[in-house]
Design a protein around this motif. Structure first.
Motif, PDB file in Angstrom:
ATOM      1  N   ILE A 179      48.901  39.941  32.970  1.00 33.90           N
ATOM      2  CA  ILE A 179      47.656  40.682  33.176  1.00 33.90           C
ATOM      3  C   ILE A 179      46.888  39.992  34.299  1.00 33.90           C
ATOM      4  CG2 ILE A 179      45.528  41.481  32.114  1.00 33.90           C
ATOM      5  CD1 ILE A 179      46.925  41.189  29.388  1.00 33.90           C
ATOM      6  N   PRO A 180      46.775  40.588  35.490  1.00 29.68           N
ATOM      7  CA  PRO A 180      45.999  39.961  36.571  1.00 29.68           C
ATOM      8  C   PRO A 180      44.500  40.025  36.268  1.00 29.68           C
ATOM      9  CG  PRO A 180      46.787  42.104  37.265  1.00 29.68           C
ATOM     10  CD  PRO A 180      47.385  41.867  35.918  1.00 29.68           C
ATOM     11  N   ILE A 181      43.846  38.894  36.436  1.00 27.39           N
ATOM     12  CA  ILE A 181      42.413  38.805  36.141  1.00 27.39           C
ATOM     13  C   ILE A 181      41.715  38.210  37.354  1.00 27.39           C
ATOM     14  CG2 ILE A 181      40.668  37.793  34.643  1.00 27.39           C
ATOM     15  CD1 ILE A 181      42.754  37.686  32.427  1.00 27.39           C
ATOM     16  N   TYR A 182      40.750  38.919  37.905  1.00 25.87           N
ATOM     17  CA  TYR A 182      39.957  38.426  39.031  1.00 25.87           C
ATOM     18  C   TYR A 182      38.702  37.765  38.469  1.00 25.87           C
ATOM     19  CZ  TYR A 182      37.175  38.362  43.284  1.00 25.87           C
ATOM     20  OH  TYR A 182      36.416  37.974  44.343  1.00 25.87           O
ATOM     21  N   VAL A 183      38.532  36.483  38.806  1.00 27.34           N
ATOM     22  CA  VAL A 183      37.423  35.697  38.269  1.00 27.34           C
ATOM     23  C   VAL A 183      36.479  35.363  39.409  1.00 27.34           C
ATOM     24  CG1 VAL A 183      36.747  33.629  37.016  1.00 27.34           C
ATOM     25  CG2 VAL A 183      38.919  34.746  36.505  1.00 27.34           C
ATOM     26  N   ALA A 184      35.202  35.636  39.245  1.00 29.37           N
ATOM     27  CA  ALA A 184      34.194  35.324  40.254  1.00 29.37           C
ATOM     28  C   ALA A 184      32.945  34.827  39.542  1.00 29.37           C
ATOM     29  CB  ALA A 184      33.872  36.549  41.107  1.00 29.37           C
ATOM     30  N   VAL A 185      32.489  33.644  39.896  1.00 28.70           N
ATOM     31  CA  VAL A 185      31.260  33.078  39.316  1.00 28.70           C
ATOM     32  C   VAL A 185      30.302  32.774  40.447  1.00 28.70           C
ATOM     33  CG1 VAL A 185      32.423  32.121  37.291  1.00 28.70           C
ATOM     34  CG2 VAL A 185      32.276  30.759  39.374  1.00 28.70           C
ATOM     35  N   GLN A 186      29.034  32.993  40.206  1.00 26.38           N
ATOM     36  CA  GLN A 186      27.988  32.709  41.180  1.00 26.38           C
ATOM     37  C   GLN A 186      26.959  31.782  40.543  1.00 26.38           C
ATOM     38  OE1 GLN A 186      26.452  36.488  42.418  1.00 26.38           O
ATOM     39  NE2 GLN A 186      28.296  37.025  43.590  1.00 26.38           N
ATOM     40  N   ASN A 187      26.340  30.982  41.433  1.00 30.55           N
ATOM     41  CA  ASN A 187      25.315  30.028  40.990  1.00 30.55           C
ATOM     42  C   ASN A 187      25.837  29.131  39.870  1.00 30.55           C
ATOM     43  OD1 ASN A 187      23.368  31.049  42.785  1.00 30.55           O
ATOM     44  ND2 ASN A 187      22.799  32.680  41.324  1.00 30.55           N
ATOM     45  N   ALA A 188      27.078  28.717  40.028  1.00 29.62           N
ATOM     46  CA  ALA A 188      27.658  27.747  39.094  1.00 29.62           C
ATOM     47  C   ALA A 188      27.393  26.360  39.670  1.00 29.62           C
ATOM     48  CB  ALA A 188      29.146  28.001  38.923  1.00 29.62           C
ATOM     49  N   ILE A 193      42.143  42.786  26.078  1.00 30.12           N
ATOM     50  CA  ILE A 193      42.708  41.435  26.273  1.00 30.12           C
ATOM     51  C   ILE A 193      42.240  40.869  27.614  1.00 30.12           C
ATOM     52  CG2 ILE A 193      44.845  40.138  26.490  1.00 30.12           C
ATOM     53  CD1 ILE A 193      46.182  42.222  24.716  1.00 30.12           C
ATOM     54  N   GLN A 194      42.222  41.692  28.667  1.00 30.99           N
ATOM     55  CA  GLN A 194      41.794  41.257  29.997  1.00 30.99           C
ATOM     56  C   GLN A 194      40.338  40.819  29.981  1.00 30.99           C
ATOM     57  OE1 GLN A 194      42.177  44.307  32.963  1.00 30.99           O
ATOM     58  NE2 GLN A 194      42.129  42.819  34.685  1.00 30.99           N
ATOM     59  N   ARG A 195      39.478  41.574  29.269  1.00 30.11           N
ATOM     60  CA  ARG A 195      38.065  41.217  29.212  1.00 30.11           C
ATOM     61  C   ARG A 195      37.866  39.872  28.528  1.00 30.11           C
ATOM     62  NH1 ARG A 195      34.286  41.191  25.599  1.00 30.11           N
ATOM     63  NH2 ARG A 195      35.642  42.102  24.010  1.00 30.11           N
ATOM     64  N   VAL A 196      38.510  39.668  27.382  1.00 34.38           N
ATOM     65  CA  VAL A 196      38.355  38.406  26.645  1.00 34.38           C
ATOM     66  C   VAL A 196      38.868  37.235  27.476  1.00 34.38           C
ATOM     67  CG1 VAL A 196      39.042  37.160  24.581  1.00 34.38           C
ATOM     68  CG2 VAL A 196      38.443  39.583  24.418  1.00 34.38           C
ATOM     69  N   ALA A 197      40.047  37.402  28.107  1.00 37.82           N
ATOM     70  CA  ALA A 197      40.612  36.322  28.919  1.00 37.82           C
ATOM     71  C   ALA A 197      39.714  36.007  30.117  1.00 37.82           C
ATOM     72  CB  ALA A 197      42.013  36.702  29.392  1.00 37.82           C
ATOM     73  N   LYS A 198      39.123  37.042  30.746  1.00 43.08           N
ATOM     74  CA  LYS A 198      38.251  36.818  31.900  1.00 43.08           C
ATOM     75  C   LYS A 198      37.023  36.028  31.500  1.00 43.08           C
ATOM     76  CE  LYS A 198      35.755  39.263  35.525  1.00 43.08           C
ATOM     77  NZ  LYS A 198      35.418  40.572  36.119  1.00 43.08           N
ATOM     78  N   GLU A 199      36.399  36.397  30.377  1.00 42.97           N
ATOM     79  CA  GLU A 199      35.218  35.652  29.942  1.00 42.97           C
ATOM     80  C   GLU A 199      35.562  34.206  29.622  1.00 42.97           C
ATOM     81  OE1 GLU A 199      33.786  37.857  26.648  1.00 42.97           O
ATOM     82  OE2 GLU A 199      32.937  39.503  27.855  1.00 42.97           O
ATOM     83  N   THR A 200      36.731  33.997  29.019  1.00 45.43           N
ATOM     84  CA  THR A 200      37.145  32.630  28.709  1.00 45.43           C
ATOM     85  C   THR A 200      37.367  31.832  29.988  1.00 45.43           C
ATOM     86  OG1 THR A 200      38.211  33.474  26.699  1.00 45.43           O
ATOM     87  CG2 THR A 200      38.824  31.262  27.439  1.00 45.43           C
ATOM     88  N   LEU A 201      38.022  32.435  31.004  1.00 41.73           N
ATOM     89  CA  LEU A 201      38.274  31.742  32.278  1.00 41.73           C
ATOM     90  C   LEU A 201      36.977  31.443  33.003  1.00 41.73           C
ATOM     91  CD1 LEU A 201      41.404  33.720  33.548  1.00 41.73           C
ATOM     92  CD2 LEU A 201      41.334  31.300  32.926  1.00 41.73           C
ATOM     93  N   GLU A 202      36.029  32.358  32.989  1.00 38.86           N
ATOM     94  CA  GLU A 202      34.754  32.098  33.658  1.00 38.86           C
ATOM     95  C   GLU A 202      34.024  30.925  33.021  1.00 38.86           C
ATOM     96  OE1 GLU A 202      32.616  35.719  33.505  1.00 38.86           O
ATOM     97  OE2 GLU A 202      33.704  36.655  35.188  1.00 38.86           O
ATOM     98  N   GLY A 203      34.055  30.861  31.674  1.00 40.92           N
ATOM     99  CA  GLY A 203      33.418  29.719  31.020  1.00 40.92           C
ATOM    100  C   GLY A 203      34.100  28.413  31.377  1.00 40.92           C
TER     101      GLY A 203
END
Length: 453
Positions: free
Chosen positions: A100-109, A149-159
């Motif tokens: 499952i490809p997941i694009y992760v982008a965080v700002q002001n980290a 599954i993609q949403r949960v994995a993305k939130e986990t990766l961002e954290g």
């Protein structure tokens, strides 16, 4: 008898026909039962034998079973292959195991230095292959779509990404992105295992900040790099100038040494040339002196030969005729003194004596006659020798010292060659005649006192 046989056949034939009919019915029933059994087996197989592709996960729910860690669960998992589903008791479900490809982008980290960063990354997540971990995914995501599954994995990766940035400086994040990705993977691994997921790949695409902190670091480093490059260029230019100066100095020294070597070789060549010229002049003088000496020796030899020939000519012209004339006068006196009768005999005797004298001379008579002409012959020989002129003589010796003696011996050889031409043209062998005359003269000469020779 024929009647009896016919009666028996009539009694047996109905029984055979009855048996045949019963056998056919039995075979038909068996065939029908076989077909029905095959159809039933095929229906049961299609209904309860489940084939699981390698990119899917088969979950059979309904019966309880004990796991390896001692837990009791109401399902079993098959990852690729086949399994029998118990009718009524178990139900089957599939879960997709593709990435499952997941694009992760965080700002002001915020990073370790409290610099807010903006990070963009791409990750590939899938269900775990470990049977112990995949049960967590079964319990949490069975029956849910891939987007959940993609949403949960993305939130986990961002954290996990924000937690990793808080432990690293902007320089570390920007310079060593592999280390940054490894830190994120380690950070998120435990959380994803609880979800029954795993990260296949994680790549950092870009790191930036609104405060242009990284840009300022880059500008400083670029300035430092430019400064170091200018310093290196200046140092290289100075080194090149030094090397050029050293090379020029070495070249001047080498050129001066070469000029000295050339002058030395030229001086040595002049010395060798002067020595050779002096040696050649000395040899030339020696050759000229030797030629003059040889010419003088030839002249002396020629004068000696003339003297000997003159003696022989005088002997032939004076002595022999005088002796003959004396004998003739004696016989004439005798004849005059004798009677007239004896005159004829005396004259005959005189003529006979003259004839005997010339006969006694034998071949010498001819030689004596020719010797009388030797003055002219020797004059011609001397004239031919005077025509031989020697100016410059260059003698090349082979190293055995015989070149100069050979040159000197050439003049007597010239006289001998002229006399040999005289012998070949006139038949007069002058050396032989002189030898015989000298031997004859030596035979008539009185012996010296004491008998010494």
């Amino acid at each position: 008898m024929d009647q009896a046989i016919g009666t028996m056949a009539g009694a047996i034939l109905p029984a055979v026909l009855q048996i045949t009919e019963q056998l056919a019915v039995t075979v038909g029933i068996a065939a029908a039962a076989t077909v029905v059994g095959l159809m039933l087996f095929s229906w049961i197989t299609r209904r309860f034998l489940i084939i699981c592709p390698p990119n899917k996960l088969l979950v059979l729910s309904g019966r309880r079973r004990a796991t390896e860690d001692g837990r009791s669960v109401g399902y079993r998992v098959v990852a690729g292959g086949r399994a029998w589903r118990v009718p009524v008791i178990e139900t089957a479900g599939f879960m997709d195991m593709t990435t499952i490809p997941i694009y992760v982008a965080v700002q002001n980290a915020y990073s370790k230095n409290s610099i807010p960063l903006e990070v963009h990354a791409i990750a590939n997540v899938k269900l775990a292959s470990d049977p112990r971990i995949v049960m967590n995914a079964v319990e949490r995501f069975l029956g849910r779509d891939r987007a959940e599954i993609q949403r949960v994995a993305k939130e986990t990766l961002e954290g996990a990404l924000r937690g990793t940035l808080a432990r690293m400086t902007p320089e570390e994040v920007n310079e060593d992105r592999l280390k940054f990705a490894a830190e994120i993977s380690d950070e998120v691994e435990e959380d994803l295992e609880k979800l029954g997921l795993q990260v296949d790949t994680l790549k950092i695409q870009s790191v930036s900040d609104e405060k242009e902190y990284l840009d300022s670091i880059g500008r400083v480093r670029i300035a430092e790099a430019i400064k170091r490059a200018e310093i290196a260029e200046s140092n290289a230019r100075n080194e090149a100038n030094k090397e050029a100066a050293n090379a020029k100095a070495l070249g001047d020294v080498a050129q001066e040494q070469a000029q000295k070597a050339i002058l030395q070789k030229q001086n040595e060549l002049r010395r060798i040339r002067a020595e050779l010229e002096a040696q050649a002049e000395s040899e030339e003088k020696k050759a000229v002196a030797a030629g003059e000496a040889a010419r003088a020796t030839a002249e002396q030899e020629l004068q000696r030969i003339r003297s000997e020939l003159e003696q022989i000519r005088l002997q032939a012209d004076v002595v022999i005729p005088w002796e003959a004339k004396k004998s003739q006068q004696e016989y004439e006196a005798r004849a005059q003194a004798a009677p007239i009768a004896e005159n004829g005999r005396a004259v005959g005797e005189a003529l006979k004596l003259i004839a005997d004298t010339w006969r006694a001379a034998g071949p010498d008579a001819k030689e004596i006659f020719l010797i009388q002409q030797l003055d002219q012959i020797l004059a011609d020989v001397a004239a031919r020798l005077r025509h031989v002129a020697i100016d410059d003589v260059q003698v090349l010796d082979a190293g055995d010292g015989r070149a100069l003696p050979r040159l000197v011996s050439g003049y007597p050889a010239m006289v001998a060659a002229v006399l040999e031409e005289l012998r070949a043209s006139t038949g007069v062998d002058v050396p032989a005649i002189l030898g015989r005359r000298l031997e004859a003269a030596a035979g008539r000469a009185p012996a010296p006192a004491g008998g010494a020779r």
